[in-house]
Design an enzyme around this catalytic site. Structure first.
Site, PDB file in Angstrom:
ATOM      1  N   CYS A   2       0.819  -1.193   0.000  1.00 30.11           N
ATOM      2  CA  CYS A   2       0.000   0.000   0.000  1.00 30.11           C
ATOM      3  C   CYS A   2       0.854   1.243   0.000  1.00 30.11           C
ATOM      4  O   CYS A   2       2.081   1.196  -0.038  1.00 30.11           O
ATOM      5  CB  CYS A   2      -0.885   0.023   1.250  1.00 30.11           C
ATOM      6  SG  CYS A   2      -1.578  -1.563   1.720  1.00 30.11           S
ATOM      7  N   ARG A  48      -4.693   1.218  -1.078  1.00 27.32           N
ATOM      8  CA  ARG A  48      -4.530  -0.230  -0.915  1.00 27.32           C
ATOM      9  C   ARG A  48      -4.348  -0.977  -2.223  1.00 27.32           C
ATOM     10  O   ARG A  48      -5.090  -0.763  -3.194  1.00 27.32           O
ATOM     11  CB  ARG A  48      -5.759  -0.803  -0.191  1.00 27.32           C
ATOM     12  CG  ARG A  48      -5.606  -2.287   0.138  1.00 27.32           C
ATOM     13  CD  ARG A  48      -6.863  -2.869   0.757  1.00 27.32           C
ATOM     14  NE  ARG A  48      -6.634  -4.260   1.153  1.00 27.32           N
ATOM     15  CZ  ARG A  48      -7.578  -5.190   1.231  1.00 27.32           C
ATOM     16  NH1 ARG A  48      -8.831  -4.890   0.934  1.00 27.32           N
ATOM     17  NH2 ARG A  48      -7.271  -6.419   1.589  1.00 27.32           N
ATOM     18  N   LEU A  49      -3.351  -1.852  -2.225  1.00 22.89           N
ATOM     19  CA  LEU A  49      -3.210  -2.899  -3.225  1.00 22.89           C
ATOM     20  C   LEU A  49      -3.629  -4.188  -2.532  1.00 22.89           C
ATOM     21  O   LEU A  49      -2.950  -4.674  -1.627  1.00 22.89           O
ATOM     22  CB  LEU A  49      -1.765  -2.997  -3.717  1.00 22.89           C
ATOM     23  CG  LEU A  49      -1.473  -4.057  -4.785  1.00 22.89           C
ATOM     24  CD1 LEU A  49      -2.168  -3.706  -6.088  1.00 22.89           C
ATOM     25  CD2 LEU A  49       0.037  -4.197  -5.003  1.00 22.89           C
ATOM     26  N   SER A  50      -4.757  -4.752  -2.920  1.00 24.31           N
ATOM     27  CA  SER A  50      -5.351  -5.871  -2.177  1.00 24.31           C
ATOM     28  C   SER A  50      -4.608  -7.168  -2.458  1.00 24.31           C
ATOM     29  O   SER A  50      -4.584  -7.645  -3.596  1.00 24.31           O
ATOM     30  CB  SER A  50      -6.830  -6.025  -2.569  1.00 24.31           C
ATOM     31  OG  SER A  50      -7.527  -4.823  -2.332  1.00 24.31           O
ATOM     32  N   ILE A  51      -4.008  -7.733  -1.394  1.00 28.66           N
ATOM     33  CA  ILE A  51      -3.232  -8.960  -1.519  1.00 28.66           C
ATOM     34  C   ILE A  51      -3.763 -10.048  -0.582  1.00 28.66           C
ATOM     35  O   ILE A  51      -3.925 -11.197  -0.972  1.00 28.66           O
ATOM     36  CB  ILE A  51      -1.741  -8.696  -1.198  1.00 28.66           C
ATOM     37  CG1 ILE A  51      -1.170  -7.599  -2.125  1.00 28.66           C
ATOM     38  CG2 ILE A  51      -0.928  -9.976  -1.312  1.00 28.66           C
ATOM     39  CD1 ILE A  51      -1.118  -7.969  -3.577  1.00 28.66           C
ATOM     40  N   VAL A  52      -4.004  -9.680   0.674  1.00 27.51           N
ATOM     41  CA  VAL A  52      -4.497 -10.616   1.693  1.00 27.51           C
ATOM     42  C   VAL A  52      -5.818 -10.092   2.234  1.00 27.51           C
ATOM     43  O   VAL A  52      -5.961  -8.889   2.483  1.00 27.51           O
ATOM     44  CB  VAL A  52      -3.471 -10.783   2.836  1.00 27.51           C
ATOM     45  CG1 VAL A  52      -4.025 -11.686   3.931  1.00 27.51           C
ATOM     46  CG2 VAL A  52      -2.150 -11.344   2.298  1.00 27.51           C
ATOM     47  N   GLY A  73       2.906  -3.042   3.721  1.00 26.62           N
ATOM     48  CA  GLY A  73       3.801  -4.186   3.754  1.00 26.62           C
ATOM     49  C   GLY A  73       3.081  -5.490   3.992  1.00 26.62           C
ATOM     50  O   GLY A  73       1.872  -5.611   3.773  1.00 26.62           O
ATOM     51  N   GLY A 335      15.333 -11.672  -5.937  1.00 28.52           N
ATOM     52  CA  GLY A 335      16.531 -12.216  -5.310  1.00 28.52           C
ATOM     53  C   GLY A 335      17.341 -11.188  -4.547  1.00 28.52           C
ATOM     54  O   GLY A 335      18.505 -11.450  -4.210  1.00 28.52           O
TER      55      GLY A 335
END
Length: 499
Positions: A2, A48-52, A73, A335
């Site tokens: 977010c 918000r970037l909706s991930i969970v 995060g 990585g």
């Protein structure tokens, strides 16, 4: 993932509410936005970037006692914290709520118990306020103090123009409260209290431990309610992450998506194709040329909020890579961090054991203003979340417990210990491929540097009133000034902080 913004003003002069700060963070959270005034002294905002918890994880998150939180995060151990703190304390499935409950129950000193990458601000109706950032600074946070009010934001561009000249990076591993000021709660390198004396054990034992801790980390970093992909350069670090993630996806009956970019015929593109074929991934790639790279410079510099030449040079191919990946997934693993843990750069070698350990610790502490800044900004510019499994606290603690002998060159190869730990996971030609920095391996340096050098003369460099070292960097500095005319160079360059 977010964008967050906050203001703490003990005078209570929060009129009008600073909602405009969120406009500059829409790219970090294109799915939702909300804000809340908390008591007389605080305002919290969130994109918000909706991930969970896609349906119930909106922020700001509130507790029954009025404490409210915004967090940018991922908290990877949120399930363990739920079990420990009591499920009855939670109202959503959001991983960020674990940070709120932990703060409410145990206070700021408990922040070190959060395993993940995060920056947060929390406020209470009685004037209580806290801002904090993860120990490595994987997630960004800036702050500025003007006229007794403190402003916080995920990116410099989100701070009001009038306060940008006072802005600086919020220090990793620290929290700030009005009562106690800035307090450190964790170091960049955690201490593993029970660690074997690896020098007394066969090398295979340490290699097995390295393999297991990385597998566990990648598995945890795949936590998501949306699909997760991998940035695959064809180098050792991203190939190991992809190999583990591909195996995990195969167990679930799925197929991992991987992404690569480079100029035509560049070493990274060729190696990434070979790695993808071996791992059986759904591979996507993009070929860019000098004209496209040059056209992207202003946007990349504005996104990264820096003008450091090595940073921007590698950020340009990363910017194209993030744009490509964002067309297919919302989360990627990278990585980042392996070189700082396992001595992957040539300048680390030739040092004594004590000097090497000190140099790696310093490098880890500086990552927040270098590779991690690039990684966060180019991905979030496209609404894409990047996760860094090599920089999990358990991986860091394990890697830094290894003796210097595990990190020495082996027949001229760096990171030989890490290569041996994953023998059989990749073809030998990839496992023992010599290191190329991303700007070099992708072809960006060879393609871009001559054109950028031509944008400034040697005389202009000599006359420049700017902290730049090359004509290329002067070109980046000019783009930086166009994007952020009031921000001080000292606020964005790690070399000032460590000089």
């Amino acid at each position: 993932m977010c964008g967050i913004a906050a203001v703490h003003d003990p005078s209570g002069r929060l009129d009008p509410t600073p909602v405009g700060m969120l406009d500059a963070l829409t790219h970090r959270g294109p799915d939702e936005r909300d804000h809340r005034r908390v008591g007389a002294c605080a305002w919290l905002g969130h994109t918000r970037l909706s991930i969970v918890d896609l349906d119930g994880g909106g922020q700001p998150l509130g507790g029954p006692d009025g404490w409210t939180l915004v967090c940018n995060g991922e908290i990877y151990n949120h399930a363990e914290l739920r079990a420990e703190l009591g499920e009855h304390e939670f109202g959503t499935r959001s991983d960020s709520e674990a940070a709120l409950v932990l703060l409410r129950r145990r206070g700021p000193a408990a922040l070190g118990g959060l395993r993940g990458m995060w920056a947060l601000c929390a406020a209470a109706p009685d004037g209580g306020f806290l801002a904090a950032r993860d120990p490595l600074g994987i997630k960004p946070l800036y702050w500025a103090e003007v006229g007794g009010a403190r402003y916080f934001a995920s990116e410099l561009r989100a701070l009001p123009v009038a306060v940008q000249a006072a802005a600086e990076a919020f220090p990793p591993g620290c929290c700030w409260t009005p009562e106690r000021g800035l307090v450190r709660f964790a170091e960049a390198v955690p201490v593993r209290t029970e660690s074997p004396d690896w020098s007394q054990l066969p090398g295979e034992v340490a290699e097995k431990a390295t393999r297991e801790v990385l597998i566990d980390s990648v598995r945890g970093h795949l936590m998501s309610d949306v699909e997760v992909g991998v940035f695959l350069s064809g180098g050792l670090d991203s190939s190991i992450v992809a190999a583990i993630a591909a195996a995990e996806r195969a167990e679930d009956g799925g197929r991992l998506r991987t992404f690569a970019v480079g100029t035509e015929g560049s070493p990274d593109l060729i190696a990434a194709r070979a790695a993808a074929r071996h791992l059986g991934t759904e591979h996507h790639e993009m070929v860019f040329d000098a004209e496209q790279a040059l056209a992207a410079v202003d946007e990349v510099v504005a996104s990264v909020e820096s003008f450091d030449a090595s940073l921007i040079r590698s950020a340009i191919p990363n910017w194209f890579l993030a744009r490509l990946a964002s067309e297919h997934v919302k989360v990627v693993l990278t990585g980042e961090g392996a070189d700082e843990l396992f001595a992957g750069y040539g300048h680390y070698h030739g040092s004594s054991a004590g000097d090497l350990d000190a140099e790696l610790r310093r490098a880890l502490g500086d990552l927040h203003g270098l590779n991690l800044q690039r990684c966060d900004r180019v991905t979030m510019a496209h609404g894409l979340e990047a996760r860094v499994p090599f920089l999990d606290a358990e991986v860091i603690a394990h890697a830094m417990s290894l003796p210097a002998g595990c990190k020495e060159l082996d027949d001229g190869f760096e990171k030989a210990h890490l290569r041996r730990a994953f023998a059989g996971w990749l073809p030998e030609e990839l496992l023992w491929r010599r290191k190329l920095q991303f700007g070099t391996g992708s072809g960006a340096q060879e393609t871009l540097a001559p054109k950028l050098e031509s944008l400034a003369t040697a005389a202009e460099l000599d006359a420049a009133d700017a902290p730049v070292r090359t004509r290329e960097e002067l070109a980046y500095y000019r783009a930086f000034r166009r994007a952020l005319p009031r921000v001080r160079p000292e606020a964005v360059l790690t070399r000032f902080a460590t000089a």
